[in-house]
Design a protein around this motif. Structure first.
Motif, short mmCIF file in Angstrom:
data_model
loop_
_atom_site.label_atom_id
_atom_site.label_comp_id
_atom_site.label_asym_id
_atom_site.label_seq_id
_atom_site.Cartn_x
_atom_site.Cartn_y
_atom_site.Cartn_z
N ASN A 58 -4.80 -29.28 -13.89
CA ASN A 58 -4.61 -28.24 -14.91
C ASN A 58 -5.85 -28.02 -15.76
N ARG A 92 -5.82 -19.43 -16.81
CA ARG A 92 -4.78 -19.78 -17.78
C ARG A 92 -3.39 -19.54 -17.19
N VAL A 95 -2.73 -22.35 -14.57
CA VAL A 95 -2.47 -23.61 -15.26
C VAL A 95 -1.10 -23.54 -15.94
N MET A 100 2.78 -30.19 -18.63
CA MET A 100 2.10 -31.49 -18.66
C MET A 100 2.73 -32.39 -19.71
N LEU A 107 2.73 -34.34 -29.40
CA LEU A 107 3.53 -33.32 -30.07
C LEU A 107 2.73 -32.77 -31.24
N PHE A 108 3.10 -31.57 -31.70
CA PHE A 108 2.44 -30.99 -32.87
C PHE A 108 3.10 -31.57 -34.12
N GLU A 119 6.98 -22.92 -29.95
CA GLU A 119 5.64 -22.43 -30.25
C GLU A 119 4.98 -21.69 -29.07
N ALA A 120 4.93 -22.34 -27.92
CA ALA A 120 4.23 -21.71 -26.79
C ALA A 120 4.95 -20.45 -26.28
N GLN A 123 4.01 -17.77 -28.82
CA GLN A 123 2.60 -17.37 -28.85
C GLN A 123 2.11 -16.85 -27.50
N VAL A 124 2.48 -17.55 -26.44
CA VAL A 124 1.91 -17.25 -25.13
C VAL A 124 2.71 -16.15 -24.43
N LYS A 126 4.94 -14.28 -25.97
CA LYS A 126 5.26 -13.25 -26.97
C LYS A 126 6.77 -12.99 -27.04
N ARG A 168 9.46 -29.71 -24.40
CA ARG A 168 8.48 -28.69 -24.81
C ARG A 168 7.78 -28.09 -23.58
N ALA A 169 7.42 -28.96 -22.64
CA ALA A 169 6.79 -28.47 -21.41
C ALA A 169 7.76 -27.60 -20.62
N MET A 172 8.44 -23.70 -21.26
CA MET A 172 7.60 -22.65 -20.68
C MET A 172 8.02 -22.35 -19.24
N GLN B 114 -4.27 -32.83 -29.13
CA GLN B 114 -3.67 -31.61 -29.67
C GLN B 114 -4.21 -30.38 -28.95
N THR B 120 -2.51 -26.92 -22.13
CA THR B 120 -1.59 -27.00 -20.99
C THR B 120 -0.34 -26.15 -21.23
N LEU B 121 -0.09 -25.76 -22.48
CA LEU B 121 1.02 -24.85 -22.75
C LEU B 121 0.59 -23.39 -22.61
N MET B 123 -1.90 -21.85 -24.35
CA MET B 123 -2.42 -21.19 -25.55
C MET B 123 -3.92 -20.96 -25.44
N GLN B 127 -5.46 -19.04 -30.54
CA GLN B 127 -4.10 -19.47 -30.89
C GLN B 127 -4.07 -20.94 -31.27
#
Lengths: 259, 214
Positions: A58, A92, A95, A100, A107-108, A119-120, A123-124, A126, A168-169, A172, B114, B120-121, B123, B127
């Motif tokens: 990745n 992107r 990947v 992953m 984690l955030f 979050e993803a 953001q990613v 939309k 979280r992974a 997506m 981070q 990997t998500l 972003m 972002q």
């Protein structure tokens, strides 16, 4: 015809991957294929290149030569011996087909469990919160942490954090899940809950590549085991044969130490 | 008593200049410092080196000299600024440099993991910085930013050199006129009051951003 069918089912293909960190050659020509629904366990001593192999997939590491195909499309091609990567947006996207899970969870910390999952997609992809929240909550139920959805990661145990990281992974909707020693940072009594979540994922035929020290997981949940040492794939096979009758002396020595 | 009130009112008048310089500098230098720090960590070599040069000059020369330069030397090349504009320009450029280095240290203290998780998500870099790195960085840099902000309160007194009637200059004028030290004590109380408020605000901010800590 048979060959075509086979090709269609190959999710990941690495060809002659070479990678060096300064003077140290960590990958010496890795060839690897992963088929749809397959659970591949990569084992080996530390420094054998197994994590680096995963991280090359990745693009957390860039390779020096060789090629990587993800679902039939080139992430990186070999052109005249040099590795040529796809354009940033395409890279992107490819990947993004893979989720992953890290040894250190990653984690955030400034977001709640639910926010980590959302979050993803927000953001990613939309997506709107209304679109993603039900799915995120379902994933949390699946890993048994719905009650913790408003907690911050620092309030969770390592095992809980890693299950959130898996969720979280998955949020997506990846086609492939990569695990980099997912239980190595955990206390022994906490590895079980994470391995259980991974077994459930395997039972749903998720394509998985798992770098691990958990021989029991490799033996019971994997379809195929790869043993790496010194930047090479030394031996591979189905878990039964592999663990019962390893052929190579290096594999035998390693397994003897581990079991 | 009446004289004391008169002094307090006069110093209060002077503190208007002090507060204006303080607030406007803060509002401009914080975002500018953030931009400079992002340029520093951007990986764009030329931009990064230019910012390094800027920070070196700003931190390597006295703020007093920068003030004098902006006010007295710029007119020689045809740039004539009013005293308050000159002061704001010099202060903003100077403090942005210090803030930039604090922000950069904060950004670089965020774990690699981070960035890797965000990558990997799927972003993008922008972002990742906006949603993941900068919010965590702010939490970590609050104590040093608080420090610099309190320094800024006191540095405002340097503008006496441009003959601007700030808090301290007003106090000193009265002292020199009346041969009475009281205005200095009143000035000290004013500075202490301002730093007290600032300390309280930063404490609240730290509590707010610290809610996700164990």
């Amino acid at each position: 015809m048979e060959n075509m069918m086979h090709d269609h089912d190959v999710m990941l293909r690495m060809r002659q991957i070479k990678k060096r960190f300064g003077p140290l050659e960590v990958l010496k020509g890795i060839d690897l294929e992963v088929c749809r629904g397959e659970v591949l366990a990569i084992i080996g001593p530390s420094g054998s290149g197994k994590s680096t192999t995963l991280r090359c997939l990745n693009r957390l590491e860039t390779i020096d030569s060789g090629s990587i195909e993800i679902e039939g499309q080139f992430l990186v091609k070999s052109e005249n011996g040099a590795a040529v990567y796809a354009a940033p947006a395409e890279s992107r996207r490819l990947v993004g087909c893979m989720g992953m899970v890290f040894q250190q969870f990653n984690l955030f910390p400034h977001m709640t469990v639910l926010e980590n999952l959302m979050e993803a997609p927000l953001q990613v992809k939309k997506m709107t919160p209304a679109e993603i929240q039900p799915a995120a909550e379902d994933l949390l139920k699946k890993v048994g942490l719905y009650e913790k959805r408003h907690a911050y990661p620092s309030r969770l145990s390592g095992g809980q954090q890693q299950r959130v990281a898996i969720a979280r992974a998955l949020a997506m909707k990846p086609d492939i899940m990569l695990f980099d020693e997912p239980t190595s940072a955990l206390d022994p009594e906490l590895t079980g809950e994470v391995l259980k979540t991974m077994r459930e994922l395997a039972a749903e035929h998720m394509t998985m590549v798992v770098v691990t020290h958990e021989m029991a997981f490799a033996r019971e949940a994997a379809n195929r085991v790869i043993f790496m040492a010194d930047g090479n794939i030394v031996e591979q096979g189905d878990p039964q044969t592999f663990f019962r009758a390893p052929k190579e002396p290096r594999t035998q020595a390693f397994l003897k130490n581990m079991l | 008593m009446e004289k004391l009130m008169e002094t307090v009112v006069a110093i209060l008048g002077g503190s208007k200049v002090t507060l204006e310089l303080f607030l406007v500098t803060l509002v401009m230098a914080l975002p500018l410092g953030l931009l400079v720090s992002l340029a520093r960590v951007s990986g764009m070599k030329l931009l990064s080196r230019l910012m390094e040069l800027y920070i070196w000059i700003m931190r390597g020369t006295p703020l007093m000299l920068q003030l004098l330069f902006v006010y007295f030397a710029l007119p020689m090349i045809g740039i004539r600024l009013s005293d308050i504009t000159a002061a704001l320009l010099a202060f903003t450029l100077n403090y942005a440099a210090y803030f930039a280095e604090i922000f950069r240290a904060g950004i670089q203290s965020i774990e690699r993991g981070q960035y890797e998780a965000a990558k990997t998500l799927g972003m993008t870099y922008t972002q990742t910085m906006r949603r993941i790195i900068i919010p965590q960085m702010i939490r970590r840099v609050l104590p040093p930013i608080s420090n610099e902000t309190i320094n800024l309160v006191k540095d405002t007194s340097l503008i006496y050199i441009l003959a601007m009637n700030d808090l301290l200059r007003v106090a000193r004028t009265i002292v020199q006129r009346d041969f009475d030290m009281t205005p200095f004590f009143i000035a000290a109380v004013f500075y202490l009051a301002m730093t007290f408020v600032l300390t309280w605000i930063f404490k609240r901010l730290e509590a707010h951003y610290g809610k996700y800590d164990a």
